[in-house]
Design a protein around this motif. Structure first.
Motif, short mmCIF file in Angstrom:
data_model
loop_
_atom_site.label_atom_id
_atom_site.label_comp_id
_atom_site.label_asym_id
_atom_site.label_seq_id
_atom_site.Cartn_x
_atom_site.Cartn_y
_atom_site.Cartn_z
N GLU A 74 3.28 8.61 16.95
CA GLU A 74 2.31 9.70 16.76
C GLU A 74 1.41 9.41 15.57
OE1 GLU A 74 1.95 12.49 18.74
OE2 GLU A 74 3.28 11.37 20.07
N ARG A 75 0.62 8.38 15.71
CA ARG A 75 -0.26 8.00 14.60
C ARG A 75 -1.70 8.02 15.10
NH1 ARG A 75 1.75 2.86 11.72
NH2 ARG A 75 1.12 1.85 13.64
N ASN A 76 -2.51 8.86 14.48
CA ASN A 76 -3.89 9.02 14.92
C ASN A 76 -4.84 8.25 14.02
OD1 ASN A 76 -3.55 10.77 17.16
ND2 ASN A 76 -3.02 12.38 15.70
N PRO A 77 -5.69 7.40 14.60
CA PRO A 77 -6.68 6.70 13.77
C PRO A 77 -7.79 7.66 13.33
CG PRO A 77 -7.02 6.15 16.07
CD PRO A 77 -5.80 7.03 16.02
N ILE A 78 -8.13 7.59 12.05
CA ILE A 78 -9.18 8.46 11.48
C ILE A 78 -10.43 7.63 11.19
CG2 ILE A 78 -9.76 10.05 9.59
CD1 ILE A 78 -7.44 11.01 11.39
N LEU B 115 0.84 -1.21 0.00
CA LEU B 115 0.00 0.00 0.00
C LEU B 115 0.88 1.26 0.00
CD1 LEU B 115 -2.78 -1.06 2.55
CD2 LEU B 115 -3.13 -0.59 0.13
N VAL B 116 1.93 1.24 0.82
CA VAL B 116 2.82 2.41 0.89
C VAL B 116 3.50 2.65 -0.47
CG1 VAL B 116 4.98 3.25 1.94
CG2 VAL B 116 3.21 2.25 3.37
N GLN B 117 3.91 1.55 -1.11
CA GLN B 117 4.64 1.67 -2.38
C GLN B 117 3.73 2.04 -3.55
OE1 GLN B 117 6.47 -2.18 -2.73
NE2 GLN B 117 7.58 -1.89 -0.81
N SER B 118 2.44 1.66 -3.47
CA SER B 118 1.59 1.77 -4.66
C SER B 118 0.98 3.14 -4.87
CB SER B 118 0.48 0.72 -4.61
OG SER B 118 -0.45 1.06 -3.60
N ALA B 119 0.95 4.00 -3.84
CA ALA B 119 0.30 5.31 -3.99
C ALA B 119 0.85 6.29 -2.97
CB ALA B 119 -1.22 5.17 -3.82
N ALA B 120 0.66 7.59 -3.24
CA ALA B 120 1.15 8.62 -2.31
C ALA B 120 0.39 8.57 -0.99
CB ALA B 120 1.01 9.99 -2.96
N SER B 121 -0.89 8.22 -1.06
CA SER B 121 -1.69 8.08 0.17
C SER B 121 -2.89 7.17 -0.11
CB SER B 121 -2.16 9.45 0.67
OG SER B 121 -3.10 9.99 -0.22
N HIS B 122 -3.43 6.65 0.97
CA HIS B 122 -4.67 5.85 0.88
C HIS B 122 -5.62 6.34 1.95
CE1 HIS B 122 -3.41 2.54 -1.83
NE2 HIS B 122 -2.21 2.79 -1.36
N ARG B 123 -6.92 6.38 1.62
CA ARG B 123 -7.92 6.74 2.64
C ARG B 123 -9.23 6.02 2.34
NH1 ARG B 123 -11.45 11.06 1.36
NH2 ARG B 123 -11.20 11.74 -0.79
N VAL C 264 -3.36 3.76 5.05
CA VAL C 264 -4.23 2.66 5.50
C VAL C 264 -3.35 1.47 5.87
CG1 VAL C 264 -5.99 0.98 4.79
CG2 VAL C 264 -6.27 3.39 4.20
N GLU C 265 -3.58 0.92 7.04
CA GLU C 265 -2.87 -0.30 7.45
C GLU C 265 -3.90 -1.37 7.80
OE1 GLU C 265 -0.04 0.39 10.56
OE2 GLU C 265 1.15 1.76 9.33
N THR D 113 -10.24 -9.40 9.83
CA THR D 113 -9.31 -8.37 9.36
C THR D 113 -9.83 -7.00 9.78
OG1 THR D 113 -9.07 -9.75 7.37
CG2 THR D 113 -8.02 -7.60 7.31
N LEU D 114 -8.89 -6.12 10.13
CA LEU D 114 -9.22 -4.76 10.52
C LEU D 114 -8.41 -3.80 9.65
CD1 LEU D 114 -10.74 -3.17 12.91
CD2 LEU D 114 -8.47 -3.00 13.94
N ALA D 115 -9.05 -2.76 9.13
CA ALA D 115 -8.33 -1.73 8.37
C ALA D 115 -8.44 -0.43 9.15
CB ALA D 115 -8.95 -1.57 6.98
N ILE D 116 -7.30 0.25 9.30
CA ILE D 116 -7.29 1.53 10.00
C ILE D 116 -6.69 2.59 9.09
CG2 ILE D 116 -6.51 2.78 12.06
CD1 ILE D 116 -6.15 0.13 13.49
N GLN D 117 -7.44 3.68 8.90
CA GLN D 117 -6.89 4.84 8.19
C GLN D 117 -6.22 5.72 9.25
OE1 GLN D 117 -9.62 7.25 5.84
NE2 GLN D 117 -8.24 9.00 6.03
N LEU D 118 -4.96 6.06 8.99
CA LEU D 118 -4.18 6.83 9.95
C LEU D 118 -3.77 8.16 9.35
CD1 LEU D 118 -1.73 3.91 10.57
CD2 LEU D 118 -3.26 4.75 12.33
N ALA D 119 -3.59 9.13 10.24
CA ALA D 119 -2.91 10.37 9.83
C ALA D 119 -1.50 10.25 10.39
CB ALA D 119 -3.62 11.57 10.41
N HIS D 120 -0.51 10.24 9.49
CA HIS D 120 0.88 10.08 9.92
C HIS D 120 1.77 10.97 9.08
CE1 HIS D 120 4.36 8.25 11.65
NE2 HIS D 120 4.76 7.71 10.51
N GLN D 121 2.48 11.87 9.73
CA GLN D 121 3.39 12.81 9.07
C GLN D 121 2.70 13.54 7.92
OE1 GLN D 121 6.69 10.18 8.18
NE2 GLN D 121 7.62 10.54 10.19
#
Lengths: 162, 174
Positions: B127-131, A34-42, B154-155, B141-149
């Motif tokens: 310093e990673r905030n879940p959005i 995911l990190v490699q494939s795009a500038a950001s994901h949301r 998404v992790e 499975t759990l997906a979390i969108q984070l604001a980081h730097q």
């Protein structure tokens, strides 16, 4: 000596703290992809074994689907069109349906994408309102949508007719 | 067989069939509560039976769970405090309910197991905030969108050793 003792204690405490929440683990190879494939994901949404996100590719956001088991990207023919801006989306459990909210010009629409047919159809919001966030159930029978109407946020439930 | 019925009988049969079909579908339309209350961030259980949402409770964004057919509010054990709540997500049957809560000065991802009453927490390192948080229908499975730097990220996390699968025969027969 004192510093190394403190370091050791901190390490033990950190390890113990991690272990108390340690029964979940990051799926590292997919997270790296995911990190490699795009500038950001949301805006993630999960089916069983499938992830969709809005991926920022060279300044343009596109809906992207990934198989969580092997990290492979799954084609979404006919979904990502130019001059549109996707706001939010949700997938059914087998990933065949994606309900999404898209802005095209002045219009914000609630739409339904059928992956096996590559078709998109509009879901009517009655009475009219501006959609912001959508959730589809696992079988793709209903959607719940957050709508701005008469100056407040409401939630509508819409049955999806075939 | 229905061809032999008089008109009134046919009408009654049609009415009963319509009634049964209507009952099998969840409530359609706006989720009403008699109050002009803001309702946001809808989440449906995989089977479509339950709806989680965020309401304004005395100005505090608070998680609420409803049964879609009856419209009744379902009590939650762990979400009466630690507001603001955000980003609800449900498993297939609605056994598991994930959301982001406030604890101290941190946003924290949590999952309530409504069957056992247990609350699972997901502390994020650094310093990673879940959005946003999203749970898969099978709760594996759990997906979390984070604001980081300054970026969205998404992790995803494997929950197979933490939660029982919210298995559905209905889903696999599709």
């Amino acid at each position: 000596m004192i510093i190394s003792n403190l370091f050791l204690k901190s390490l033990i405490i950190l390890t113990l703290t991690s272990c108390s929440h340690g029964s979940f683990r990051a799926i590292s190879f997919v997270n790296s992809l995911l990190v490699q494939s795009a500038a950001s994901h949301r805006e993630p949404s999960l089916g069983n074994g499938l992830l969709v996100t809005l991926a920022n590719k060279k300044g343009r956001e596109v809906i992207e689907m990934i198989d969580v088991k092997n990290g492979k990207r799954i084609a979404l023919p006919g979904l990502n069109s130019a001059n549109t801006h996707t706001i939010n989306m949700s997938i059914s459990s087998n990933g065949q349906l994606i309900a999404f909210i898209r802005q095209r010009g002045e219009n914000t629409e609630l739409l339904l994408y059928r992956r096996n047919q590559g078709t998109i159809r509009k879901l009517d919001i009655i009475p009219k309102g501006v959609p912001k966030q959508v959730a589809i159930d696992g079988l793709g029978r209903i959607v719940a949508v957050q709508v701005s109407r008469n100056g407040r946020w409401d939630i509508d439930v819409i049955n999806i007719k075939n | 067989m229905t061809n032999d019925l008089p008109f009134r009988g046919k009408a009654l049969v049609s009415f009963l069939i319509f009634g049964l079909v209507s009952c099998s579908l969840p409530l359609e339309g706006s989720i009403g509560d008699g109050f002009l209350q803001n309702k946001q961030e809808p989440a449906l259980s995989g089977n479509g039976g339950k709806l989680a949402l965020i309401i304004d409770q005395l100005g505090r964004p608070t998680l609420q769970l409803r049964d879609l057919k009856s419209g009744q509010i379902i009590p939650l054990r762990h979400f009466s405090r630690n507001q603001p709540h955000s980003s609800p997500s449900l498993s297939w049957s609605g056994r598991y309910l994930a959301a982001i809560i406030q604890r101290g000065n941190r946003r924290l991802v949590t999952i309530e197991d409504r069957l056992t009453g247990k609350l699972h927490t997901f502390p994020l390192i650094g310093e990673r905030n879940p959005i946003r948080v999203r749970l898969s229908p099978d709760a594996q499975t759990l997906a979390i969108q984070l604001a980081h730097q300054g970026k969205w990220k998404v992790e995803i996390f494997d929950l197979t050793k933490m939660l029982e699968s919210d298995f559905s025969q209905e889903e696999f027969s599709q």
